[in-house]
Enzyme design. Sequence first.
Site, PDB file in Angstrom:
ATOM      1  N   GLU A  28     -17.485 -24.513  76.918  1.00 32.12           N
ATOM      2  CA  GLU A  28     -18.161 -25.807  77.102  1.00 32.12           C
ATOM      3  C   GLU A  28     -17.421 -26.924  76.377  1.00 32.12           C
ATOM      4  O   GLU A  28     -16.530 -26.670  75.558  1.00 32.12           O
ATOM      5  CB  GLU A  28     -19.600 -25.716  76.593  1.00 32.12           C
ATOM      6  CG  GLU A  28     -19.713 -25.461  75.102  1.00 32.12           C
ATOM      7  CD  GLU A  28     -20.941 -26.091  74.484  1.00 32.12           C
ATOM      8  OE1 GLU A  28     -21.163 -27.296  74.691  1.00 32.12           O
ATOM      9  OE2 GLU A  28     -21.666 -25.384  73.764  1.00 32.12           O
ATOM     10  N   LYS A 162     -29.639 -22.245  66.259  1.00 30.09           N
ATOM     11  CA  LYS A 162     -29.784 -22.786  64.907  1.00 30.09           C
ATOM     12  C   LYS A 162     -31.223 -22.891  64.483  1.00 30.09           C
ATOM     13  O   LYS A 162     -32.117 -23.078  65.293  1.00 30.09           O
ATOM     14  CB  LYS A 162     -29.218 -24.202  64.890  1.00 30.09           C
ATOM     15  CG  LYS A 162     -27.753 -24.246  64.868  1.00 30.09           C
ATOM     16  CD  LYS A 162     -27.299 -25.521  64.174  1.00 30.09           C
ATOM     17  CE  LYS A 162     -25.798 -25.509  64.105  1.00 30.09           C
ATOM     18  NZ  LYS A 162     -25.213 -25.937  65.377  1.00 30.09           N
TER      19      LYS A 162
HETATM   20  N1  PSU Z   1     -26.257 -26.108  69.343  1.00 29.29           N
HETATM   21  C1  PSU Z   1     -25.252 -26.031  68.473  1.00 29.29           C
HETATM   22  N2  PSU Z   1     -24.108 -26.735  68.708  1.00 29.29           N
HETATM   23  C2  PSU Z   1     -23.950 -27.502  69.838  1.00 29.29           C
HETATM   24  C3  PSU Z   1     -25.036 -27.532  70.768  1.00 29.29           C
HETATM   25  C4  PSU Z   1     -26.158 -26.820  70.484  1.00 29.29           C
HETATM   26  O1  PSU Z   1     -25.361 -25.352  67.486  1.00 29.29           O
HETATM   27  O2  PSU Z   1     -22.902 -28.133  70.023  1.00 29.29           O
HETATM   28  C5  PSU Z   1     -24.882 -28.307  72.050  1.00 29.29           C
HETATM   29  C6  PSU Z   1     -24.650 -27.350  73.236  1.00 29.29           C
HETATM   30  O3  PSU Z   1     -23.769 -27.957  74.149  1.00 29.29           O
HETATM   31  C7  PSU Z   1     -26.027 -27.234  73.847  1.00 29.29           C
HETATM   32  C8  PSU Z   1     -26.572 -28.628  73.620  1.00 29.29           C
HETATM   33  O4  PSU Z   1     -26.031 -26.886  75.210  1.00 29.29           O
HETATM   34  O5  PSU Z   1     -26.098 -28.991  72.327  1.00 29.29           O
HETATM   35  C9  PSU Z   1     -28.083 -28.653  73.670  1.00 29.29           C
HETATM   36  O6  PSU Z   1     -28.505 -29.971  73.645  1.00 29.29           O
HETATM   37  P1  PSU Z   1     -30.047 -30.307  73.969  1.00 29.29           P
HETATM   38  O7  PSU Z   1     -30.816 -29.737  72.825  1.00 29.29           O
HETATM   39  O8  PSU Z   1     -30.070 -31.794  74.019  1.00 29.29           O
HETATM   40  O9  PSU Z   1     -30.336 -29.657  75.286  1.00 29.29           O
END
Ligand code: PSU
Length: 309
Positions: A28, A162
Amino acid sequence: MKNRDSSIEISPEVKKALKNSAPVVALESTIISHGMPYPQNIETALSLERTIREKGATPATIAVIEGKIKIGLSEKEIDLLARAKDVRKASRRDLPVVVASKLNAATTVAGTMICASLAGIPIFATGGIGGVHRGAETSFDISADLQELGRTGVTVVCAGAKAILDLPLTLEYLETMGVPVIGYRTDEFPAFYSRSSGLAVDYRLDEAGAIARVMASKKELEIGGGILVTNPIPEEFSMERAKIDRAVEAALIEARRNGIAGKELTPFLLDKIKELTGGESLSANIELVRSNAALAAEIAVAYSQVPAR
Ligand code: PSU
Ligand code: MN
């Protein structure tokens, strides 16, 4: 396949690997543009590609560049994603807009799964997935990553999620969506910076080949949807739980005080935690993604050898 040539561009290297049914691992790009600071973001992105090659697979980092979905990026494109300030964050709802409006966008786990699936790549490595945020009962903040895992047939290798998230609710949601959660050499759902969360995974599998066979069964049975493989951070890089918990609590308070919500929330929390742990969380993050890329490559190699798919 429908003619999507004007919106999707697969690099010659990735195209060749796919044509030969050789192992390919998707990566990604939100982690590059919104998950890590420069220059660690570009160093990590390039080192992940090396790790995957060393394991005998072809890396395919995915992003949207000037409206084109790129499967396999050049170093110049990775550099752009690492430095530019106006790169969007593209999940499922954003993809049609960034493509039609010819924007630059980094893809989240959900966004990358969609693009990988369009290109025919069955596996992808990341750091952590999005999940059910704490307080989701009032904020409704549940990452679109979870729905995507329920509907798109791509295996995602991560280090769990996390502790900025509500981990028990995240697991409940995955169950509802029909997503198998596999622990690689662990019985516990890993909590990203630390190896344990106190929560059980559904299944423990100790070999890449066993995971590849689950992928093959899911395909054969036409069950649809993804598989979540959770790989605990290597012991030597894992962080002390109390330390990370303190940083998470402080980051959440700060986010609330600043009224941060929606797609800004995850990047905000990541950055605050990095600040509060004096950068220790960043090195842990880099190491765990590398370990996930290596495992994803092993699974991809094993999957390419599973007979009769
Ligand atoms: N969690 C992490 N590092 C990240 C992300 C999530 O520990 O970089 C990123 C990933 O790309 C994940 C996105 O798909 O954040 C999720 O964002 P949201 O909670 O806005 O869906
Ligand atoms: Mn959200």
